[in-house]
Design a protein around this motif. Structure first.
Motif, PDB file in Angstrom:
ATOM      1  N   GLU A 270       0.843  -1.194   0.000  1.00 52.43           N
ATOM      2  CA  GLU A 270       0.000   0.000   0.000  1.00 52.43           C
ATOM      3  C   GLU A 270       0.879   1.246   0.000  1.00 52.43           C
ATOM      4  OE1 GLU A 270      -2.864  -0.058   3.111  1.00 52.43           O
ATOM      5  OE2 GLU A 270      -3.743  -1.974   2.494  1.00 52.43           O
ATOM      6  N   ALA A 271       0.436   2.270  -0.714  1.00 51.86           N
ATOM      7  CA  ALA A 271       1.228   3.489  -0.856  1.00 51.86           C
ATOM      8  C   ALA A 271       1.375   4.212   0.486  1.00 51.86           C
ATOM      9  CB  ALA A 271       0.577   4.415  -1.882  1.00 51.86           C
ATOM     10  N   ILE A 272       2.555   4.786   0.706  1.00 52.50           N
ATOM     11  CA  ILE A 272       2.818   5.585   1.902  1.00 52.50           C
ATOM     12  C   ILE A 272       3.327   6.966   1.462  1.00 52.50           C
ATOM     13  CG2 ILE A 272       3.346   3.576   3.340  1.00 52.50           C
ATOM     14  CD1 ILE A 272       6.341   4.322   2.997  1.00 52.50           C
ATOM     15  N   GLU A 273       3.245   7.929   2.374  1.00 52.14           N
ATOM     16  CA  GLU A 273       3.705   9.280   2.086  1.00 52.14           C
ATOM     17  C   GLU A 273       5.207   9.375   2.341  1.00 52.14           C
ATOM     18  OE1 GLU A 273       2.575  13.210   0.868  1.00 52.14           O
ATOM     19  OE2 GLU A 273       1.215  11.548   1.295  1.00 52.14           O
ATOM     20  N   HIS A 274       5.963   9.901   1.372  1.00 57.69           N
ATOM     21  CA  HIS A 274       7.397  10.093   1.547  1.00 57.69           C
ATOM     22  C   HIS A 274       7.807  11.380   0.842  1.00 57.69           C
ATOM     23  CE1 HIS A 274      11.660   9.268   1.951  1.00 57.69           C
ATOM     24  NE2 HIS A 274      11.815   9.429   0.649  1.00 57.69           N
ATOM     25  N   LYS A 275       8.169  12.394   1.651  1.00 59.45           N
ATOM     26  CA  LYS A 275       8.606  13.681   1.135  1.00 59.45           C
ATOM     27  C   LYS A 275       7.619  14.254   0.118  1.00 59.45           C
ATOM     28  CE  LYS A 275      13.553  13.048   1.986  1.00 59.45           C
ATOM     29  NZ  LYS A 275      14.922  13.082   1.411  1.00 59.45           N
ATOM     30  N   GLY A 276       6.357  14.196   0.506  1.00 60.43           N
ATOM     31  CA  GLY A 276       5.317  14.762  -0.334  1.00 60.43           C
ATOM     32  C   GLY A 276       4.927  13.917  -1.527  1.00 60.43           C
ATOM     33  N   MET A 277       5.465  12.685  -1.596  1.00 56.71           N
ATOM     34  CA  MET A 277       5.140  11.782  -2.709  1.00 56.71           C
ATOM     35  C   MET A 277       4.547  10.489  -2.167  1.00 56.71           C
ATOM     36  SD  MET A 277       8.693  12.195  -4.832  1.00 56.71           S
ATOM     37  CE  MET A 277       8.222  10.893  -5.976  1.00 56.71           C
ATOM     38  N   LYS A 278       3.747   9.831  -2.995  1.00 46.78           N
ATOM     39  CA  LYS A 278       3.211   8.522  -2.657  1.00 46.78           C
ATOM     40  C   LYS A 278       4.104   7.449  -3.281  1.00 46.78           C
ATOM     41  CE  LYS A 278      -0.814   9.441  -0.547  1.00 46.78           C
ATOM     42  NZ  LYS A 278      -1.194   8.922   0.764  1.00 46.78           N
ATOM     43  N   ILE A 279       4.606   6.547  -2.440  1.00 47.93           N
ATOM     44  CA  ILE A 279       5.389   5.431  -2.969  1.00 47.93           C
ATOM     45  C   ILE A 279       4.896   4.134  -2.338  1.00 47.93           C
ATOM     46  CG2 ILE A 279       7.454   6.849  -3.338  1.00 47.93           C
ATOM     47  CD1 ILE A 279       8.679   5.389  -0.888  1.00 47.93           C
ATOM     48  N   VAL A 280       4.999   3.042  -3.096  1.00 46.64           N
ATOM     49  CA  VAL A 280       4.682   1.706  -2.584  1.00 46.64           C
ATOM     50  C   VAL A 280       6.003   1.043  -2.196  1.00 46.64           C
ATOM     51  CG1 VAL A 280       3.721  -0.548  -3.136  1.00 46.64           C
ATOM     52  CG2 VAL A 280       2.621   1.529  -4.023  1.00 46.64           C
ATOM     53  N   PRO A 281       6.184   0.674  -0.917  1.00 46.89           N
ATOM     54  CA  PRO A 281       7.474   0.122  -0.478  1.00 46.89           C
ATOM     55  C   PRO A 281       7.975  -1.030  -1.339  1.00 46.89           C
ATOM     56  CG  PRO A 281       6.121   0.604   1.428  1.00 46.89           C
ATOM     57  CD  PRO A 281       5.251   0.837   0.226  1.00 46.89           C
ATOM     58  N   MET A 282       7.084  -1.968  -1.674  1.00 45.60           N
ATOM     59  CA  MET A 282       7.508  -3.115  -2.475  1.00 45.60           C
ATOM     60  C   MET A 282       8.003  -2.686  -3.850  1.00 45.60           C
ATOM     61  SD  MET A 282       7.547  -6.597  -2.476  1.00 45.60           S
ATOM     62  CE  MET A 282       6.157  -7.420  -1.702  1.00 45.60           C
ATOM     63  N   GLU A 283       7.346  -1.696  -4.445  1.00 41.13           N
ATOM     64  CA  GLU A 283       7.780  -1.219  -5.758  1.00 41.13           C
ATOM     65  C   GLU A 283       9.133  -0.517  -5.667  1.00 41.13           C
ATOM     66  OE1 GLU A 283       4.659   1.182  -7.330  1.00 41.13           O
ATOM     67  OE2 GLU A 283       3.280  -0.503  -7.615  1.00 41.13           O
TER      68      GLU A 283
END
Length: 394
Positions: A270-283
């Motif tokens: 599931e996507a998480i917030e990182h420095k104002g961006m959405k990233i999926v950890p697995m991706e």
């Protein structure tokens, strides 16, 4: 002359292309398509004398797939893209009345779950279109399903138990890497285990059950119980079955790395917030790990994949082991790919070959064990995957 459309440009696709070229009298012109056309072009460049064209396609889009199919009018679509894309490609095949084959069942992009349900639901539409949809024509699923059907046809009146045993004893030299798509591999391995016994599914914790199995030409290896998709169809199609399990080998380094990655959240989907961006950890993790298609020149050792079946023949107990051993370096010499890609890609080609030749011909959505296993087993011996049968003590 036939036209063959291959979707995907990873390690398995490379093997499929090489093997289709080796059997050009059946496959004819090859169209290789992927989201990243340059990857297709790289594979084509390795086979300069072959009749290969490349194209770009968004396999997440049924409309894009329909346009691609209509432009080339292939006799078959071989899907070696991501399992997330099975349904869009299947729907495009229904719309264009084009036979379909894949190597792995549908996975939900937003949850760690894979199942045949949504593919099986398309059975009537495939029948109405007058086409065949062959599911899971890889090694496991795929050849292992055929091994079970072959055992049922030639060695047993009833099969009571099946253990599917998957050993990759290859060494690629990295501290941690996956032999096929990292998202698919890590989701599969980190999920809870499941096996089927006495008519019901039993769930286990990840890696809870382990056995040491002595694999021919490899030796004893720790083998862990996982849930694997071929069991879902085999429980429906193998008569008399009382239990089926799936085991895969893992080294302690792999398991420790995976445990740490899971503990720190890097296997999240599931996507998480990182420095104002959405990233999926697995991706994100996938971008850090070596591309499985790059492992070929580094990998040494062997694979051994097979089934152990136990049951009754002529009123007596019987137990057999059907297995196939492949050397990673031999695979690379032939196809520029390591053994895991090879053992998946060759059965994909064989399934498609039998469909194009009309040897396997049945309208609707079909799993491998529902078809006559003999021609597939014969082709394995001819196409680089010779197998063996060993009688075992009951």
């Amino acid at each position: 002359m036939n036209t063959t459309l291959i979707i995907g440009a990873g390690g398995v696709s490379r093997v499929v292309v090489y093997k289709c070229v080796q059997n050009a009298a059946v496959f004819g012109k090859i169209i290789l398509a992927s989201r990243t056309k340059s990857k297709c072009d790289a594979i084509r460049a390795e086979l300069p004398d072959a009749d290969i064209q490349t194209a770009s396609v968004d396999a997440d889009s049924t409309e894009d797939m329909i346009k691609l199919i209509e432009s080339y009018k292939p006799n078959i679509v071989i899907n070696v893209a991501l399992p997330y894309q099975d349904l869009t490609i299947m729907d495009a095949c229904i719309a264009t009345k084009t036979p379909y084959l894949d190597t792995a069942n549908y996975e939900h992009p937003d949850e760690a779950k894979f199942e045949y349900k949504l593919q099986w639901e398309r059975d009537e539409k495939f029948k109405e279109a007058g086409i065949m949809g062959l599911l899971g024509s890889g090694f496991d699923p795929g050849a292992t399903n055929v091994f079970c059907a072959y055992a049922q046809k030639h060695y047993f009146d009833e099969i009571h138990t099946i253990d599917i045993l998957d050993c990759n004893a290859g060494d690629h030299g990295y501290a941690f890497a996956t032999n096929f798509n990292p998202e698919i591999n890590l989701r599969e391995v980190s999920a809870k285990g499941r096996y089927w016994e006495n008519g019901k599914w039993i769930e286990t914790e990840p890696m809870e059950i382990m056995q040491v199995w002595d694999y021919p030409e490899v030796g004893p290896k720790d083998s862990y119980l996982l849930y694997h998709e071929e069991m879902e169809s085999l429980v429906q199609n193998i008569k008399g079955l009382q239990r089926i399990r799936f085991f895969m080998t893992f080294g302690q380094s792999y398991l420790k790395h995976m445990e740490v990655l899971q503990n720190v959240g890097m296997l999240g989907i599931e996507a998480i917030e990182h420095k104002g961006m959405k990233i999926v950890p697995m991706e994100f993790l996938k971008t850090l790990l070596p591309d499985p298609a790059s492992l070929g020149p580094r990998t040494k050792g062997k694979t051994n994949i097979g089934i152990v079946a136990e049951g009754i023949k002529d009123g007596k107990k019987r137990k057999i082991y059907i297995y196939q051993v492949k050397d990673h370096e031999d695979c690379f010499k032939e196809t520029n790919s390591q053994g895991v890609s090879y053992t998946t890609g060759v059965p994909a080609m064989i399934g498609a070959k039998l469909m194009l030749e009309g040897v396997w011909s049945q309208n609707g959505v079909v799993n491998m064990e529902q078809l006559n296993p003999d021609p597939f087993m014969d082709e394995m011996n001819k196409q680089g995957l010779p197998w063996q049968v060993k009688e075992m003590e009951v």
